[in-house]
Design a protein around this motif. Structure first.
Motif, PDB file in Angstrom:
ATOM      1  N   HIS A 193       0.796  -1.224   0.000  1.00 16.97           N
ATOM      2  CA  HIS A 193       0.000   0.000   0.000  1.00 16.97           C
ATOM      3  C   HIS A 193       0.837   1.287   0.000  1.00 16.97           C
ATOM      4  O   HIS A 193       0.266   2.382  -0.006  1.00 16.97           O
ATOM      5  N   SER A 194       2.145   1.150  -0.003  1.00 20.31           N
ATOM      6  CA  SER A 194       2.975   2.349  -0.096  1.00 20.31           C
ATOM      7  C   SER A 194       2.788   3.070  -1.426  1.00 20.31           C
ATOM      8  O   SER A 194       3.161   4.249  -1.557  1.00 20.31           O
ATOM      9  N   VAL A 195       2.184   2.409  -2.414  1.00 22.64           N
ATOM     10  CA  VAL A 195       1.950   3.057  -3.709  1.00 22.64           C
ATOM     11  C   VAL A 195       0.879   4.146  -3.622  1.00 22.64           C
ATOM     12  O   VAL A 195       0.728   4.948  -4.553  1.00 22.64           O
ATOM     13  N   VAL A 196       0.144   4.198  -2.512  1.00 22.51           N
ATOM     14  CA  VAL A 196      -0.936   5.183  -2.385  1.00 22.51           C
ATOM     15  C   VAL A 196      -0.390   6.588  -2.147  1.00 22.51           C
ATOM     16  O   VAL A 196      -0.917   7.583  -2.661  1.00 22.51           O
ATOM     17  N   SER A 197       0.660   6.694  -1.365  1.00 21.93           N
ATOM     18  CA  SER A 197       1.152   7.988  -0.889  1.00 21.93           C
ATOM     19  C   SER A 197       1.319   9.058  -1.967  1.00 21.93           C
ATOM     20  O   SER A 197       0.895  10.204  -1.776  1.00 21.93           O
ATOM     21  N   PRO A 198       1.898   8.753  -3.136  1.00 19.15           N
ATOM     22  CA  PRO A 198       2.089   9.802  -4.142  1.00 19.15           C
ATOM     23  C   PRO A 198       0.799  10.394  -4.687  1.00 19.15           C
ATOM     24  O   PRO A 198       0.829  11.468  -5.307  1.00 19.15           O
ATOM     25  N   TRP A 199      -0.329   9.726  -4.456  1.00 18.27           N
ATOM     26  CA  TRP A 199      -1.581  10.176  -5.054  1.00 18.27           C
ATOM     27  C   TRP A 199      -2.379  11.122  -4.164  1.00 18.27           C
ATOM     28  O   TRP A 199      -3.303  11.797  -4.633  1.00 18.27           O
ATOM     29  N   PHE A 200      -2.051  11.196  -2.888  1.00 10.77           N
ATOM     30  CA  PHE A 200      -2.859  12.022  -1.983  1.00 10.77           C
ATOM     31  C   PHE A 200      -2.976  13.471  -2.464  1.00 10.77           C
ATOM     32  O   PHE A 200      -4.066  14.063  -2.424  1.00 10.77           O
ATOM     33  N   ASP A 201      -1.886  14.042  -2.915  1.00 12.52           N
ATOM     34  CA  ASP A 201      -1.898  15.443  -3.317  1.00 12.52           C
ATOM     35  C   ASP A 201      -2.701  15.705  -4.578  1.00 12.52           C
ATOM     36  O   ASP A 201      -3.019  16.859  -4.892  1.00 12.52           O
ATOM     37  N   HIS A 202      -3.055  14.650  -5.298  1.00 11.84           N
ATOM     38  CA  HIS A 202      -3.830  14.800  -6.534  1.00 11.84           C
ATOM     39  C   HIS A 202      -5.334  14.651  -6.304  1.00 11.84           C
ATOM     40  O   HIS A 202      -6.124  14.914  -7.211  1.00 11.84           O
ATOM     41  N   VAL A 203      -5.712  14.223  -5.108  1.00 17.40           N
ATOM     42  CA  VAL A 203      -7.125  13.970  -4.818  1.00 17.40           C
ATOM     43  C   VAL A 203      -7.837  15.284  -4.491  1.00 17.40           C
ATOM     44  O   VAL A 203      -7.386  16.045  -3.639  1.00 17.40           O
ATOM     45  N   LYS A 204      -8.929  15.542  -5.178  1.00 17.65           N
ATOM     46  CA  LYS A 204      -9.743  16.733  -4.930  1.00 17.65           C
ATOM     47  C   LYS A 204     -11.019  16.405  -4.154  1.00 17.65           C
ATOM     48  O   LYS A 204     -11.639  17.289  -3.563  1.00 17.65           O
ATOM     49  N   ALA A 205     -11.422  15.151  -4.165  1.00 21.60           N
ATOM     50  CA  ALA A 205     -12.697  14.748  -3.575  1.00 21.60           C
ATOM     51  C   ALA A 205     -12.628  14.722  -2.049  1.00 21.60           C
ATOM     52  O   ALA A 205     -11.617  14.318  -1.470  1.00 21.60           O
ATOM     53  N   PRO A 206     -13.710  15.124  -1.391  1.00 14.45           N
ATOM     54  CA  PRO A 206     -13.794  14.961   0.068  1.00 14.45           C
ATOM     55  C   PRO A 206     -13.910  13.491   0.424  1.00 14.45           C
ATOM     56  O   PRO A 206     -14.369  12.666  -0.385  1.00 14.45           O
ATOM     57  N   ALA A 207     -13.495  13.161   1.641  1.00  9.66           N
ATOM     58  CA  ALA A 207     -13.458  11.758   2.058  1.00  9.66           C
ATOM     59  C   ALA A 207     -14.200  11.545   3.371  1.00  9.66           C
ATOM     60  O   ALA A 207     -14.096  12.363   4.299  1.00  9.66           O
ATOM     61  N   LEU A 208     -14.938  10.459   3.441  1.00  6.10           N
ATOM     62  CA  LEU A 208     -15.558   9.984   4.671  1.00  6.10           C
ATOM     63  C   LEU A 208     -14.829   8.704   5.066  1.00  6.10           C
ATOM     64  O   LEU A 208     -14.868   7.717   4.341  1.00  6.10           O
TER      65      LEU A 208
END
Length: 273
Positions: A193-208
């Motif tokens: 799951h370390s592949v997730v980290s680079p994508w956080f800054d690209h996410v615009k959607a709110p999260a629950l």
């Protein structure tokens, strides 16, 4: 409410998707080792509330193909985007459980315009194991002892199901006995799951972030939920008392109502509004 089963062609095979309802699209994807019916009671409530719900089997799980060359978070993210494209092109809410939560985040980073919101249930959003631990996990799941160990382990994942937890573990174990399924599942367990980290800054959607306070996959489930929420510009945490690793299955009413409220707050309005 009538349900429809579709098979979506993606690179290397087909993904099985079951849909019900009419309205804005919510795509649901289960945990590793689980199948799309983990979302069944939850998704029926969303369909009744005026949403179109698509629940997809992971690669190599349920009724999806088992001969893919690639498994894991990034491959699943592409499948989720393919589901959105198949059913109108979005935008949609992605509801991902466990490893599918990681995939949902990646999908939202890849195609921000196609994802209005994220519902992350018991999310694995970072690599938490060492290479030695991952090797040990792979050895533990090797045949011939692996299927029995997985059944015993998975029966502890859903304390909110009570006595039904062991029945579900046995049911899922039987699905993994079908030709090609255990091999595909084993490949899926190698996900990092370390592949997730680079994508956080690209996410615009709110999260629950939805976390069961009895989730056995975490030493401190609510602390993990708080960390996960901190990765998003807009986020909130829903703690489900007495729930384990599949809150939408263990407490579908509570989770569905919270997701409906979340959808309304972010302007993702149902067909009944």
């Amino acid at each position: 409410m009538a349900m429809t089963i579709s098979y979506i062609s993606v690179t290397g095979g087909r993904v099985c998707v079951e849909t019900e309802g009419n309205g804005p699209l919510i795509v649901c994807s289960p945990a590793m080792g689980d199948t799309r019916d983990a979302f069944a009671p939850f998704s029926s409530l969303l369909a009744e509330a005026g949403f179109r719900v698509a629940r997809a089997d992971l690669r190599g799980h349920g009724d999806s193909s088992t001969d893919f060359a690639a498994y894991g978070d990034e491959a699943t993210a592409k499948d989720l985007l393919a589901v959105i494209e198949k059913f109108g092109g979005g935008p949609a809410i992605l509801a991902g459980a466990s490893m599918s939560a990681a995939a949902a985040v990646i999908a939202a980073g890849m195609e921000p315009a196609k994802v209005s919101g994220l519902v992350l249930l018991g999310p694995f959003l970072r690599g938490t194991s060492t290479p030695l631990q991952r090797l040990g996990f792979r050895l533990a799941l090797a045949r011939p002892w692996g299927p029995a160990l997985w059944r015993l382990y998975s029966a502890k994942l859903w304390p909110g199901l009570g006595d039904h937890a062991s029945q579900r573990a046995s049911h899922l174990s039987s699905t993994l006995k079908r030709k090609g399924h255990w091999a595909a599942f084993s490949k899926t367990t190698r996900t990092d799951h370390s592949v997730v980290s680079p994508w956080f800054d690209h996410v615009k959607a709110p999260a629950l972030i939805v976390m069961g306070d009895k989730d056995p996959d975490w030493k401190d489930p609510l602390a993990e939920a708080t960390w996960a929420a901190s990765r998003f510009t807009q986020s909130e945490v829903l703690a489900i008392k007495g729930s384990g690793h599949a809150p939408m299955l263990e407490f579908p009413d509570a989770v569905a109502q919270s997701v409906i409220s979340f959808a309304n707050r972010i302007g993702f309005v149902s067909a009944h509004a």
